[in-house]
Structures are given as structure tokens and as C-alpha cells.
Motif scaffolding. Sequence first.
Motif, PDB file in Angstrom:
ATOM      1  N   LEU A   1       0.845  -1.192   0.000  1.00 13.99           N
ATOM      2  CA  LEU A   1       0.000   0.000   0.000  1.00 13.99           C
ATOM      3  C   LEU A   1       0.882   1.246   0.000  1.00 13.99           C
ATOM      4  CD1 LEU A   1      -2.661  -0.992   2.711  1.00 13.99           C
ATOM      5  CD2 LEU A   1      -2.910  -1.150   0.236  1.00 13.99           C
ATOM      6  N   VAL A   2       0.478   2.260  -0.763  1.00 13.86           N
ATOM      7  CA  VAL A   2       1.155   3.550  -0.746  1.00 13.86           C
ATOM      8  C   VAL A   2       0.082   4.634  -0.758  1.00 13.86           C
ATOM      9  CG1 VAL A   2       1.386   3.641  -3.264  1.00 13.86           C
ATOM     10  CG2 VAL A   2       2.896   5.019  -1.831  1.00 13.86           C
ATOM     11  N   VAL A   3       0.288   5.689   0.033  1.00 12.52           N
ATOM     12  CA  VAL A   3      -0.688   6.776   0.161  1.00 12.52           C
ATOM     13  C   VAL A   3      -0.102   8.026  -0.496  1.00 12.52           C
ATOM     14  CG1 VAL A   3      -2.110   8.110   1.743  1.00 12.52           C
ATOM     15  CG2 VAL A   3      -1.465   5.774   2.330  1.00 12.52           C
ATOM     16  N   MET A   4      -0.910   8.695  -1.349  1.00 10.31           N
ATOM     17  CA  MET A   4      -0.456   9.893  -2.070  1.00 10.31           C
ATOM     18  C   MET A   4      -1.395  11.064  -1.783  1.00 10.31           C
ATOM     19  SD  MET A   4       0.313   8.021  -5.694  1.00 10.31           S
ATOM     20  CE  MET A   4      -0.967   6.827  -5.393  1.00 10.31           C
ATOM     21  N   ALA A   5      -0.828  12.247  -1.785  1.00  7.31           N
ATOM     22  CA  ALA A   5      -1.632  13.456  -1.694  1.00  7.31           C
ATOM     23  C   ALA A   5      -2.299  13.710  -3.047  1.00  7.31           C
ATOM     24  CB  ALA A   5      -0.764  14.641  -1.294  1.00  7.31           C
ATOM     25  N   PRO A   6      -3.508  14.289  -3.049  1.00  5.75           N
ATOM     26  CA  PRO A   6      -4.208  14.530  -4.319  1.00  5.75           C
ATOM     27  C   PRO A   6      -3.720  15.793  -5.016  1.00  5.75           C
ATOM     28  CG  PRO A   6      -5.593  15.206  -2.492  1.00  5.75           C
ATOM     29  CD  PRO A   6      -4.340  14.636  -1.872  1.00  5.75           C
TER      30      PRO A   6
END
Length: 851
Positions: free
Chosen positions: A33-38
Motif C-alpha cells: 500500500l502507498v498513500v499519495m496526496a491529491p
Amino acid sequence: MLSSENVADHQDTSRSESAAALRRMFTAVSAPLVVMAPDDPVFTIIDANDAYLRATMRRWEDLVGRSMFDAFPANPDQPGADGVPLLLASLKEALASKRPHVMDVVKYDIPVPSGGFDERWWSATNTPVIGPDGKVEAIIQHTQDVTDRFRAEQSLRQSEAMLRFLDELTQEVSRAGDADTIMAITTRLTAEHLGISNCAYADMDDDEDGFTIRGNWHAPGSPSIVGHYSLADFGTLAVQELGAGRPLIINDNLKEIAPEEAATFQAIGIGSTICMPLVKAGKLTALMAIHDKDPHYWSEYELALITEITQRSWAHVERVRAQARLIESEAQFHAITNSIDQMIWSTRPDGFHDYFNDRWYEFTGVPYGSTDGAGWNDIFHPDDQQRSFELWQHSLKTGDPYHIEYRLRHRSGEYRWVIGRAQPVRDEGGEIVRWYGTCTDIDELVRAREVLARSREDLEQLVVDRTEELERVHTELRQTQKMDAIGQLTGGIAHDFNNLLTPIIGALDLLSKKTDDERSLRLLEGALTSAERARVLVARLLSFARKQRLESRSVPVGRVLLGTTDLLERSLGPTIRLDLRLPSEDLWVLVDPNQLELGLLNLAVNARDAMPKGGRLLISAEREQVADGHASGLSPGEYVRIVVRDDGEGMDERTLSMAVEPFYSTKERGKGTGLGLSMVHGLAAQSGGALCLESKLGEGTSVNLWLPIGQGEAELEEAPELDPGDVVPLKILLVDDEDLVRAATADILADVGHTVHQAHSGQTAVAIFKSDPTYDLIVTDYAMPLMSGAGLIRELRHIRPGTPALLVTGYASAASDVPADVPRIEKPFRAAELVRKISGLTAMRQPARSA
């Protein structure tokens, strides 16, 4: 009443604890899993879990804070091959639609620490996280490595494409009557199929250096290369590879060979090449090559295809040359055909048979030398005459090859099945000048087919039986997968419980030493008893999850069984008779004796509950030789089989199938955890053995526990009591990211006289140690963010070699990277255990501080 400030502080603390819990859950998820800013179009990386870091071979600090697209540089050797454009489009779609967007297969070239790139394919789902205000707060990408699947599908597609092309090529060249026509067709179709600029073939001179390119297909804008050349002019690599019968493969001649050698290729418009040699009787006789005017990185598919085309083309050339030689010399043709153990015939273009070889006359018994119409009464079976004649007329009209099975009369008078085949021979104008055919006796093969046909019903029944067996295997596989998943979850929960129990047990131990009040001591004793029960429960969870670090050693199984007798009899009660049957030989077993005793106690308690009116519990042990294909799934070898059999109520099929599942219990709520059998099952599997249950409703239950057989004379050692006066005060650096655990441990150590300095992370501990490396002992937790306990110990030993250390872990299997000389203590521990462990560790060491 709480003030508003206290309420706010409480809320902040709750939110902080929730965030920490969510972070632990995010990190523990097994899927990448990787989380990115929009922040379109940058999409900055906010966080990535451990699974994602392992999959991409990157470090957390190399990713977080960077654009998703800057974090993965493109492969310079394959420009345009990365998946950045597809990823950007998918992220924008997810951001705009506020819905998950799936990328089926995206190619990523992952940079590796050793240099270069690892070519991988991923499937990814980009899911937007919507906030209370309806806006996208972040985008979570869930990835899955599908490289094996993609490569298998790609290989299948390439194989299918190759077979289709080779079939088309075969059909085209089969109508050619001479070698030059075959090679002209082959070079054209090959170049067009591969999209290259040039395809040629050449004959070698007798000196194996000079060669003549006789045929060459070249795309518009590319020059013809027909002519005579010297192989040596093309460089030492060409001479070396082709002379040894190996293909010459050059992707970019300006980079891969000397400039003067590359100039020869460049002069005739060639930037890259694969040249295939034909070696006969150890001599290089011919060449076939594919070229491109630009650099071209040849794929395995292209190499495999040109290899197959070369072999087939030369085979076709040999065929037409042989046919031409036969046509030129009828006598030679007859001599050859009569030397072959095969019925051979030929006809004129109108289909009249004007030649049969000797094998034909020998097989049929017709007058020697006769042809169509002379003494051929009923040569074909009456039932086959019409269809054979119609197919032959069709071939004569269309030029299609003739292929049929029919019955031909043998000289014995019986009809035998044969295969008839014929191919037309054409002149340079494409007109059929002759047909050549063969007849092959396949009577035995046809009779074998009939036997197989009669066995079809048996085969269909076998398929049904195998299908049922396959369904059973699939069911067992699904069950195994479910157990593994639950095991992973259980192990994680047990780890967290250990962290919670450690400060509780430590605090209770210290309080019990600080008070003489009888009521307080009674309450503390009760609390410690409950904590110990929780500790045993966690041990069961870890055993089930196969995360408990077993201290397996070779122990006499008879002594272990005898040692548990008193405990078992007290647990069973007066209405149940314990029948213990020890092995007749001195039998040793390889197992953790403490876990085995706990497992036997669990089985005895289950048996007691299954015999509410009393009965008998039989426990026996014996040596057993396990063969291949054993029902337990064990590898072949010698084992000790321990049998625990009761004559209680037994289980129905459904209960039996679920008996070893965690938390499954037939007992009343509050009277069982459902972990007893699960713990024994985990112990068996982790020890290299197996557990099998046999039970029928009303007939009792038999538990069969197989464990590896042991050797040696190991003794069951009792831990020595430690006199508080024996404790040598030490200067200790204590490291743990859990504040409560660290504080409780520090209190225990300080209470017995040690000087304790605390650090909440590996980085802080390194800084402290660099400023003062005189610590006698390092006590560190294993699982900590950014730097594990194992990494910390290695780092501190770089500063001061040989620094003594003790590893504290609540999840023993995760600490496999710890140096071999570092002892461990598992959470939760009693104060006395920790003090004893440290005293034993430092008994043979001198403190690091100067006197």
C-alpha cells in the motif's frame, strides 16, 4: 467534573492513540500500500507500508515527500517502457471521479540497489479517500505483482503468434518448386512479420570466409545487400560465433563492436543483426540473417522465431532440391524409392498413376509393373472407393495436398488400413507437373484406436472419480489458506497483547515486593494469577499462529509423559482414569518440552469435557516409520507418534472438520477459548510434525500427534533460583518505543540496583551511546520504527565491538536477523525472569566502565 482543558487533552490523547493504532495496522497489512496526496499532477507520497517497500526495493525515507513519478526513474535502456503515463492517467481518473480506478497490467522497471533495473509488471487499484466535506483527502494505491502471470500470458501469445506465422510460411513455401523461390518467400514474410528492414540468405565459400548473399528482401528506403563479402570484414565476433555454429547477435553495432568492424555493417545500412549459421559435417555452409537499419534490442521471441525459420527453410530447400534431382533422373528416383521401406507412387498432372515402387507391389500382390486399370479388381475396399475418388479429384482440381485414411487390399486378401498422402510438384510458372505420394500401413494403429474407443466408458468414469478427488483437494486447500490468514492475524494480536501484559506483570511484581499488607498481597496475587493466565493464552495464540519461538531439543518422551502425570490427574478429576502406556524402548523426541506438556494438558482438558460421566483417557507413545504419501502429509522418515484417546461423546463430521480452527468451541460461552487444539496443531506443524484427529459420534476421539524423532542425551534443566545478593549493579541502556513497557522495565531493573538510562528509539540510543559508550549492557526491543533492535545492536557494535546486548521481543519469529550471540527474552516476562536473564548474561563479563 473535568474541565474543558482536561477534555481537550483527553481527546488529543485518544486521537493520538487511534492514529498510532491505525499506523500499526497500515504497516502490518501484507498487501503493498502507498498513500499519495491529491496534488495533481505531482501526487506526493505521504506514506508506504512495509509490504510496498519490499515490493519496490526502496526505503521509506526515499519515497515519502517525493512525487510518485520522481520516486521511480525510468529505465534508460528501454525508453518509454515504464508505466508512468498510465499511472498518471489512472490517478487523475480516480481524483476526478472520486471512485477507485483499476490498472490491469502496468510495466515498471524497478531500480535495484546493485544497479540496473528489475523488470516487473503490476496490477494496481487507486482508491480516493473522501473527507467529511466531500473532497479527496488522499489516494491509496493497492498493488499486486503480476509479473509471473503477465510473462506466462505473453509467452503463450508469442507461442501462438509464432505457430500461426510458421503455419502460414509452411503453406506458402510448400507450393514453391525451387530453393530460390522458397528463400524469396521466406525472407519477405519474415521481414514483414517482424517489421524489420532487411532479411537475407547467403552461401559460404569453401574457405568459410567469403560468402555470397544470393537473395535479399529489403524494405523501401533500405538498400539491397546482394553481393560477395568477406566474413572477416564484419569483425572477430562474427568469425568467432558463426565459425562455432552459434548465432551472431548484435543489438547496436556502434556500441558493441570495434568502430572499423561496425563500419562494414553501417556501409550496407545495417545497425543491428541476428545471423544464423548452417553447419554441415562440421563446416559452415550457409547463412540466414535478419537486419534492421537502426539499433534493435532483439527479443527472445525474435531469436526463437528466426532459429525455427532457418531450420524449416533449409529443410524446405533440401526437399525441393531433392525433388528436382529426382525429376532430372528417373532412374535415380526409382532406385531411391525402391530403397525406402514405404509404398511410394507418382502420377501425371491428370492423376493417372504411372509409377509404383517395389514396396507397393509387395504389399498389394498386384502384377508387378501394372498401373491404373490392370488387374486391380477391388484394390480399394468397396466402402472407401467413393470418398477416396472424390477427395483425389478435389486435390487434382485445387492443388491441395491429398491426405486420407482408407482400406487397401493386402496380398493375403484381407483389407488393411493405410494413410495415403500426396504433394504436387510445380514448375517455375506454378503449374503442377507431377504428383508424388506415399501409402503407410497403419492397421495396427487403427486397431489400437478401436481398443481405446471401447475403453472410453472406463476413462469417463475415471475422470469423474478424479474430479471428485480434485474437489476434495480444493476444499482442503481453501481450508489451509483460511488457517494461514487467521494465523497471521492471531500472531499480530498476540504481539500487541504481549506489549500490554509486560508493564502490567512488571508493575504487579514490583508492588508485591513493596507491601506487607495481607489484603493488598492477596489482591496482587490474584492479579498476577490472572496475568499469568493471559500470558498462557497469548502463548497459545502464538503457538497456533506458529509465531512462538520453540526451544526444541531432544528429550526422552517417557520422562515428559511421566512428568505430566500429576498435573493431568488433577485436571481430569476422580471420575476419569488415566491410562499411561510408556514406550518399551528408550525413545527420544525433538520438541519444546514445555510446549509439549502444555499441549498434553490441553488435550486432557478437552477429553475430560467430552466425558461428563467419567471414563478412561489413554496416552501412549511409540516409534513409527512414515512412508511417502502418508495421510498426515508428513515427509518420509522416522517419527514418534503420541496418541491421546478418550471414550467420550465423540464428534460428528462437521465438528471434526472445524475442530482445529481457532476460537471454535462446542463448550458453553465463557468455559473455553477454542484454542486448545489449535495450539497443539500449531506446535506440531512448527516442530516439523503433524496432527490428525479421528472421531465418531458416540465412539470417542483419538488425537494422533507425530513429532520428529530425536537423538542424544539432553537433560531437562530447571532454572536456578537467584539470590538478590548475587545481582551485580550494571549501567544499562534500555531502548523501547512503547513508553509503558520501557518505564515498567526500567523500574524492575532499578529496583534491583541497576543504573538505567532510557531511549525511545534506535536513533536516540545511537546518539546516547556515541556520547558515552561505557554501558555494561544494552537491553532493546526488537520491533521498533525505522531501526529494529537487531539493527541497533549491529550499529552499537560498530561503535564498540563486543557490546553485550539482550533482545526483548513479543513476536519471536520476527527476530531472525539478530546476531547469533545475542540472547533473547520474550514478552511478557516476570521481574525475576528479567533479573535472572541479565545476571546469567553478565556473569562471565567485566563491566565496560573503568574502576
